[in-house]
Write a protein that holds these residues in place. Structure first.
Motif, PDB file in Angstrom:
ATOM      1  N   TYR A   4       2.121   1.635  -3.381  1.00  0.00           N
ATOM      2  CA  TYR A   4       1.095   2.032  -4.367  1.00  0.00           C
ATOM      3  C   TYR A   4       0.794   3.545  -4.097  1.00  0.00           C
ATOM      4  O   TYR A   4       0.493   4.187  -5.046  1.00  0.00           O
TER       5      TYR A   4
ATOM      6  N   ARG B 156       0.936  -1.258   0.091  1.00  0.00           N
ATOM      7  CA  ARG B 156       0.229   0.082   0.013  1.00  0.00           C
ATOM      8  C   ARG B 156       0.827   1.312  -0.099  1.00  0.00           C
ATOM      9  O   ARG B 156       0.517   2.362  -0.635  1.00  0.00           O
TER      10      ARG B 156
ATOM     11  N   PHE C 213      -6.224  -0.248  -6.048  1.00  0.00           N
ATOM     12  CA  PHE C 213      -5.147  -0.946  -5.236  1.00  0.00           C
ATOM     13  C   PHE C 213      -5.328  -2.561  -5.922  1.00  0.00           C
ATOM     14  O   PHE C 213      -4.420  -3.150  -6.073  1.00  0.00           O
TER      15      PHE C 213
END
Length: 270
Positions: free
Chosen positions: A126, A123, A235
């Motif tokens: 990302y 994450r 995501f």
């Protein structure tokens, strides 16, 4: 003549049964016997496991192929040993290379198991890419030709009222966009080569370059179609791809760390 007691008879029967079952138990552990040597089922299970890990579906057909392969290997192995090939320098060299390769592979497999890419790491990566992609995307059309004269002639035709899209389909040498009338879809302006991007940035919506734009690919006629805030995939849509790339990067960093801390007088070529 002394008779056996019932207890003695039962004990004798158990001994006989055990002696009969022992070979059955041993044979249950083997897939075959080749020239008097047992071929254990454990070999079949190990090779089958490798095949499944490599992506092959576990089917009765695959299991039969693996059994055949294991028994054939035993036959070939026995013949090679009979000919004394195990003592040859070539065999010993190849065995050493194989030992090194397997051990190195296990080193990296062990590191990967103990250092998996976490959800939090993915994450974070990302969000970094998402921040870098923020801004505006532009949509352009272009016609790519090999010489300036043709590009100028096409510009004149478009100014005279001919369709940009039709001329792109019949004249552009860009295989990725010609069939779509030169449409390049939405993209980050920075993704284009400098000359193309600079020319595009000077256009307003609906405008076309008045002169051909030369790049390393040839001569372009560019039309600015539209713009929008930059789009970025969710995501979950890129998670698998992101994880794969991050695993590769972790492995590269691990490799480089070993290389950096090793004491050697050797100078690598790169």
């Amino acid at each position: 003549m002394k008779k056996f007691s019932h207890t003695a008879t039962a004990a004798a029967m158990l001994l006989v049964s055990a002696s009969l079952l022992a070979p059955l138990g041993a044979s249950a552990q083997n897939v075959a016997v080749v020239n008097g040597k047992a071929v254990p089922k454990a070999r079949v299970e190990a090779l089958l496991e490798q095949a499944v890990k490599s992506g092959q579906p576990k089917t009765p057909e695959l299991e039969a192929q693996v059994r055949d392969e294991i028994v054939l290997r035993e036959m070939f192995l026995q013949e090679a040993e009979k000919r004394g090939l195990a003592a040859s320098p070539e065999y010993k060299t190849q065995m050493e290379f194989a030992r090194q390769s397997i051990l190195i592979r296990e080193l990296f497999n062990d590191y990967q198991k103990k250092n998996p890419v976490t959800e939090a790491e993915m994450r974070a990566e990302y969000n970094k890419y998402k921040a870098q992609a923020a801004g505006t995307e532009v949509r352009a059309r272009h016609i790519l030709v090999e010489n300036e004269e043709l590009a100028k002639a096409l510009i004149a035709k478009i100014k005279a009222g001919e369709s940009f899209e039709d001329l792109a389909k019949t004249n552009s040498k860009d295989p990725g966009s010609a069939a779509n009338g030169g449409d390049l879809d939405f993209a980050n302006p920075g993704s284009y080569v400098a000359e193309f991007g600079d020319a595009l940035s000077k256009l307003k919506k609906g405008e076309m370059t008045s002169e051909p734009v030369k790049t390393q690919f040839g001569y372009h006629i560019i039309r600015f179609e539209d713009s929008r805030p930059a789009q970025f995939p969710e995501f979950d849509a890129v998670k698998a791809q992101l994880e794969q790339r991050m695993v590769q990067q972790k492995m590269a960093d691990f490799r480089d760390s070993i290389k950096a801390k090793a004491k050697t007088d050797y100078k690598f070529s790169n």
